[in-house]
Structure formats: structure tokens, C-alpha cells
Design an enzyme around this catalytic site. Structure first.
Site, mmCIF file in Angstrom:
data_model
loop_
_atom_site.group_PDB
_atom_site.id
_atom_site.type_symbol
_atom_site.label_atom_id
_atom_site.label_comp_id
_atom_site.label_asym_id
_atom_site.label_seq_id
_atom_site.Cartn_x
_atom_site.Cartn_y
_atom_site.Cartn_z
ATOM 1 N N ASP A 82 1.450 13.432 -2.191
ATOM 2 C CA ASP A 82 1.963 12.769 -0.990
ATOM 3 C C ASP A 82 0.790 12.105 -0.275
ATOM 4 O O ASP A 82 0.165 12.670 0.620
ATOM 5 C CB ASP A 82 2.639 13.799 -0.078
ATOM 6 N N ILE A 83 0.484 10.856 -0.694
ATOM 7 C CA ILE A 83 -0.695 10.158 -0.164
ATOM 8 C C ILE A 83 -0.316 8.973 0.718
ATOM 9 O O ILE A 83 -1.140 8.488 1.494
ATOM 10 C CB ILE A 83 -1.625 9.694 -1.302
ATOM 11 N N LYS A 84 0.903 8.461 0.560
ATOM 12 C CA LYS A 84 1.438 7.355 1.384
ATOM 13 C C LYS A 84 0.448 6.208 1.556
ATOM 14 O O LYS A 84 0.220 5.714 2.661
ATOM 15 C CB LYS A 84 1.882 7.879 2.757
ATOM 16 N N ARG A 85 -0.105 5.749 0.462
ATOM 17 C CA ARG A 85 -1.058 4.639 0.515
ATOM 18 C C ARG A 85 -0.339 3.305 0.614
ATOM 19 O O ARG A 85 0.809 3.160 0.183
ATOM 20 C CB ARG A 85 -1.961 4.661 -0.717
ATOM 21 N N THR A 118 3.274 8.931 -3.368
ATOM 22 C CA THR A 118 4.106 8.209 -2.405
ATOM 23 C C THR A 118 3.363 6.962 -1.936
ATOM 24 O O THR A 118 2.131 6.953 -1.830
ATOM 25 C CB THR A 118 4.456 9.091 -1.204
#
Length: 371
Positions: A82-85, A118
Site C-alpha cells: 500500500d504505497i499509493k504512488r 496501490t
């Protein structure tokens, strides 16, 4: 007490005393994570570590993140980072290294050990393409934020566009399109969508709108989402989505009457593991339904059937359900360790008994014979 217990051990491994607080936390994080993973690896299919929690304590935390991802993969779990880059150009390509790894003189090296990540779509196609390319090339996946579970998501995601559709609906169409060239044999692409459990009606509509997009469903449990809320986000076969329960499992120990401030680290970690396992099993019983499909593993056999593990809980497949032909022993058609696609015929939560089926009723040879 878990953190304190590692003080002396960590102090011997650092060069500067100023590194002690972060290093001690990092070791404690990993031991906690390992206890959780060991407890639930045979129940859940995936884990979703949130990288921000590790970055907050610096380089030692990032090391723990990668160690956690690697350990989870070693236990057979799918790791969703879950890094949401979100960025463009060379920066997006660098972020996509979470999936593609790093190439040096000795070949390809994967420092992250993630199966998926993500991604934030706010920058449009330019920000997504490098991730899609990396995912496709390395047989990995991305999950794009579409309809998130947080309360203020409506400030942007529900804005109405000139054509009458909502912004999240337009994003959904883009996501379905971004994955169109990567659809696999099960009908889903390498480009998934994050759709919150707190939006059940929108989620159901998005399922129909995005037939080839696998859903990651956060917001279940602590954020208010319930089993009935996420039902519409699965496809007709009960597939197409994975529901994320975080605090309900990793924080289950907080509700235990066994917890004491003076517990040893070993006892505390044991409690964490036992509570996490029970919480994961309770989730399975809370969501089981007649007709629901599972992929299970044959654990043992008797003369009258086989016991199949469907995620930390065993169900019975009667011998009559194993084949349309008459067989005298289950060993004629299955072996211990085999993977079976099963569905629930009946269950009794109080007695913890589940009756499972294997036969595809639509392929009944006797019906065809009568025709």
C-alpha cells in the site's frame, strides 16, 4: 514491553546511540508482523503492509517493510504494497520499480518483494502507464484508487462532470481501459481498483461497470463496512474482489482480557498471534454463505470423504460429491495436498461444521443423458 525487550540486542548492532529509538521500533515491528503472518498465513490469501507506517521511522523502518514483504511471500502470501504512488515520466517509472525491481550489472534484483501496489490516478494516463507496463512485464498488479472509503472522498470523487457522470465513474472507465490489454484467463486484468466497503451501492454499480477489474475493498470492519456491504462487489461466481480487514485482525489483541502491561515480550507476541488467528477465523464464519465458492486444500481423507481447508477452517466433501461416477474410496480421484474448487452446501456455526460440494451441477451427465 515488546519494544523494550529488544533494547540490549539492538544496542549491540548500532554504531550511534541516536539510532537506538528507530532501530528498536523497527525490530519490534518485524517481530509483531512475523507473529501475525505466522498466525494467519493458512487462513488469508494476502497481506497489505502500509509503507507510510515504516517510512515514519526512517531507513530502519523501510528495511522492516521490505523484510516483512519478503517474509510474507516466503509463507505463500500475496503481498499488496500500500504505497499509493502517483507521478509522471521518469519519476513514475522509478516508483514502478516497486514492481519491476532494479537492474544492475549482475542482473535483476527485487528489493521490495511486492506482488502488487496501490496507485493514485490523479495525474491521468501519464502517471499510470509506467506502472501498467511494469506490472504486465513482471506478472504483477496495480490497484488504482477509484472510490475510497474515507468520509471526505466525496469532495472530489462525487463531483459531477459535464456529461453527467461522477468523477469516480470516469476514473472507473479509465481503469477498465488501462487494463484492457492485460486480461488473463480468469477474465481479470493486471489493473485493479480500490473501492471502499463504505459505499455499497456505488460498489455494486462499479462491479457491473468494470467487469474485468479486480477490486481491493478497504473500509471493512473498523471503518464501518459490513459483509452485506461488500457482497455486490464480487462477481456472479463469488470472485473478483478481496476484502481488507486490518485493525480487526492485527489489533484483535487489544480486546483480550489476557493482556497485561507486565507481560513478557514472548507472551505478548503469543497473545497477538492467537487473537489474530481467532479474528481471522471469525471473519470466515461471519461471511460464509450457502453457495459461496472457495479454493481449498485437501488436508485428510477418510473412507467416506475428504476434509478440505478453506482458510483455517476445514469442511467435509462427502465421497458422493467427488465424482459423477461411482467410486469406492476418495483416493481414486484426489490426494492429500490437492487443490479443489469447492462451494458451501450447508454449515453449522455452533458445531463448526461445513458441508462442501465439488460437482458442477450444470454439467450433470445424467441430466444430459435424459435429454
Amino acid at each position: 514491553q515488546v519494544v523494550d525487550s529488544f533494547t540490549d540486542e539492538v544496542r549491540e548492532s548500532i554504531e550511534d546511540e541516536s539510532e537506538l529509538p528507530a532501530a528498536r521500533l523497527a525490530v519490534a515491528y518485524f517481530e509483531f508482523n512475523r507473529a501475525i503472518i505466522d498466525a494467519v498465513a493458512d487462513i488469508v490469501p494476502a497481506v497489505k503492509p502500509q509503507i507510510a507506517m515504516y517510512e515514519a521511522i526512517g531507513p530502519a523502518g523501510v528495511d522492516t517493510y521490505t523484510m516483512t514483504c519478503e517474509y510474507a511471500q516466503q509463507q505463500g502470501l500475496y503481498v499488496l504494497g500500500d504505497i499509493k504512488r502517483g507521478d509522471i515520466g521518469s519519476t513514475a517509472a522509478a516508483y514502478a520499480g516497486h514492481l519491476s525491481g532494479v537492474t544492475d550489472g549482475d542482473g535483476l534484483y527485487d528489493p521490495w518483494h511486492e506482488d502488487a501496489v496501490t496507485v493514485n490516478p490523479y495525474l491521468g494516463t501519464d502517471g499510470i502507464t509506467p506502472f501498467v507496463e511494469a506490472a504486465t512485464a513482471h506478472d504483477k498488479d496495480i490497484f488504482v484508487l477509484v472510490r475510497t472509503s474515507n468520509p471526505s472522498s466525496s469532495e472530489l470523487q462525487e463531483l459531477e462532470l459535464a456529461g453527467g457522470e461522477k468523477l469516480y465513474e470516469r476514473t472507473a472507465d479509465l481503469v477498465e481501459g488501462w487494463g484492457a490489454d492485460t486480461i488473463g484467463r480468469h477474465g481479470y486484468s493486471h489493473v485493479g481498483a480500490v473501492v471502499g466497503a463504505t459505499h455499497p451501492q456505488e460498489g455494486k454499480a462499479l462491479r457491473a461497470r468494470m467487469p474485468h477489474t479486480f477490486f481491493l475493498v478497504p473500509g471493512y470492519g473498523a471503518q464501518g463496512g459490513k459483509a452485506g456491504d461488500v457482497a455486490g462487489m464480487f462477481d456472479a461466481d463469488g470472485s473478483g474482489a478481496i476484502v481488507n480487514s486490518s485493525r480487526g485482525i492485527i489489533g484483535a489483541w487489544r480486546k483480550s482480557e489476557e493482556y497485561r502491561e507486565d507481560m513478557s515480550a514472548d507472551d505478548a507476541l503469543d497473545l497477538v498471534a492467537r487473537c489474530a488467528r481467532k479474528a481471522a477465523q471469525d471473519e470466515l464464519w461471519a461471511n460464509i454463505e450457502v453457495g459461496k465458492h472457495y479454493t481449498g486444500t485437501v488436508k485428510s481423507m477418510t473412507s467416506y470423504g475428504v476434509f478440505v481447508d478453506i482458510g483455517g477452517v476445514d469442511g467435509m466433501v462427502h465421497i458422493s460429491e467427488l465424482s459423477w461416477s461411482r467410486i469406492k474410496n476418495p483416493a481414486e480421484v484426489v490426494s492429500v495436498g490437492d487443490t479443489l474448487d469447492v462451494y458451501v452446501i450447508s454449515f453449522d456455526p455452533e458445531k463448526h461444521k461445513i458441508s462442501l460440494g465439488v460437482k458442477d451441477r450444470s454439467c450433470n451427465p445424467w441430466d444430459k443423458f435424459m435429454e
